[in-house]
Scaffold this active site. Structure first.
Site, short mmCIF file in Angstrom:
data_model
loop_
_atom_site.label_atom_id
_atom_site.label_comp_id
_atom_site.label_asym_id
_atom_site.label_seq_id
_atom_site.Cartn_x
_atom_site.Cartn_y
_atom_site.Cartn_z
N GLY A 1 -11.96 -12.61 3.40
CA GLY A 1 -10.56 -12.23 3.18
C GLY A 1 -9.99 -11.58 4.43
O GLY A 1 -9.16 -10.67 4.37
N GLN B 1 -4.01 -8.34 4.21
CA GLN B 1 -3.39 -7.14 4.79
C GLN B 1 -4.43 -6.15 5.31
O GLN B 1 -4.34 -5.70 6.45
CB GLN B 1 -2.54 -6.43 3.71
CG GLN B 1 -1.77 -5.24 4.26
CD GLN B 1 -1.21 -4.32 3.18
OE1 GLN B 1 -1.54 -4.40 2.00
NE2 GLN B 1 -0.36 -3.40 3.60
N TYR C 1 -5.48 -7.55 -12.69
CA TYR C 1 -6.04 -7.04 -11.42
C TYR C 1 -6.77 -5.72 -11.67
O TYR C 1 -7.91 -5.53 -11.24
CB TYR C 1 -4.88 -6.84 -10.44
CG TYR C 1 -5.20 -6.11 -9.16
CD1 TYR C 1 -4.74 -4.82 -8.95
CD2 TYR C 1 -5.94 -6.72 -8.15
CE1 TYR C 1 -5.00 -4.14 -7.77
CE2 TYR C 1 -6.20 -6.05 -6.96
CZ TYR C 1 -5.72 -4.77 -6.78
OH TYR C 1 -5.99 -4.10 -5.61
C1 VAH Z 1 -1.26 -3.85 -5.39
N1 VAH Z 1 -1.48 -3.20 -3.06
O1 VAH Z 1 -0.12 -3.45 -5.33
C2 VAH Z 1 -2.22 -3.39 -4.30
C3 VAH Z 1 -2.88 -2.08 -4.68
C4 VAH Z 1 -2.57 0.21 -5.65
C5 VAH Z 1 -1.92 -1.06 -5.27
O2 VAH Z 1 -3.96 -2.28 -5.49
O3 VAH Z 1 -1.63 -4.58 -6.26
#
Ligand code: VAH
Length: 313
Positions: free
Chosen positions: A6, A10, A140
């Site tokens: 990856g 970012q 997620y």
């Molecule tokens: C997101 N940048 O926004 C990631 C991160 C805490 C946020 O896990 O999903």
């Protein structure tokens, strides 16, 4: 040798540059599913690796004699809500492949990023503790919560040296983030330079934990350089720097661009942000491996606008 999976992302892209500074270009292999970041792909020592394909990962590790893997590939919170099963498959299969390669002693150490997304609406939102209720409401967040459980299990059961950090939102200028809820805090600086205005997808008072990329990279390097005996938490460490709202970022930008305009137009990402903490207690990271952040919001705004002015010249 180090492999970053990856590396076009970012965090992955900046981790690649930083680790190559420390260990030498030839000792850090960058990989991703495609050539989406040409600066990384063309810098050499780059491989196409499909993180969901065990043999693709194993082949790259054996070809380059890799002993340490930073698994930075994942589908983030906002995109994950649009493609839940894909998010589950990518985030979990890639973790299992790397943990199993470590269990089978093909590699020695693993870094795997978790996130404040492991917390949910029933978690205390202020100064959220390391150990607390975690009922994430995004796919997620679910993958990060269950991933933490597996990391701790592989450490306890198979003595796998895996280390993890619950990143907050991360702000950087080199590489755009992809599909996160905290992406507004990056986009706003780009738009401040190009348009002197930004349409924000979160409400002005949405307070979230945030961190500048240089702090996040320092924490990642520090936890991986620490003695294994100092890493007392093998699920994932809370990590914090600052917290701010879209209004506070806008006001800090107005110090430099007085006529900068914000329009607030919350979308589905507002629900995700509402489920996350406002601030994080990272006392265990500070205690176990001497973590401390450096960048304040003022520092971040100064650095972001300076760098992006150059970029957009
Ligand atoms: C997101 N940048 O926004 C990631 C991160 C805490 C946020 O896990 O999903």
């Amino acid at each position: 040798k180090i492999l970053i999976i990856g590396a076009c992302g970012q965090i992955g892209s900046e981790l690649t540059f930083k680790l190559r500074e420390f260990h030498g270009h030839e000792n850090v292999v960058a990989s991703d599913i495609n050539y989406s970041n040409l600066e990384i792909a063309n810098a050499g020592n780059f491989e196409i690796v499909d993180a969901q394909d065990y043999n693709s990962v194993k082949t790259c590790i054996e070809k380059h004699n890799v002993d340490t893997v930073y698994l930075m590939a994942a589908m983030l919170s906002a995109t994950g809500e649009k493609h839940p099963i894909k998010a589950w498959d990518l985030n979990m299969s890639s973790l299992f492949h790397v943990l199993n390669l470590a269990k089978d002693k093909i590699i020695k150490r693993v870094f795997w990023p978790s996130s404040i997304a492991v917390f949910g609406p029933t978690t205390p939102t202020k100064y959220t503790p390391q150990y607390t209720t975690m009922e994430p409401t995004t796919v997620y967040g679910i993958t990060k919560q269950v991933g933490e459980r597996w990391c701790e299990y592989y450490f306890n059961k198979y003595n796998v040296d895996v280390r993890s950090i619950r990143y907050p939102g991360i702000i950087s200028w080199k590489t755009l983030p992809g599909g996160g809820t905290t992406d507004y805090a990056v986009e706003i600086y780009h738009k401040a330079i190009t348009d002197k205005a930004y349409e924000c997808f979160l409400k002005e008072d949405t307070k979230l934990p945030m961190m500048f990329m240089d702090d996040a990279i320092k924490a990642t390097v520090d936890i991986m350089n620490a003695n294994s005996s100092d890493i007392k938490i093998r699920s994932s460490y809370n990590l914090a720097a600052i917290s701010f709202t879209p209004k506070e970022v806008a006001d800090s930008i107005k110090e430099y661009i007085p006529d900068f305009e914000m329009i607030y137009n919350p979308d589905y990402r507002q629900d995700i942000a509402n489920s996350w903490p406002k601030s994080i207690n990272d006392s265990y990271a500070r205690q176990d491996w001497k973590w401390k952040h450096q960048f304040t919001l003022e520092d971040i705004t100064k650095e972001m606008l300076t760098q992006l002015r150059e970029k957009y010249k």
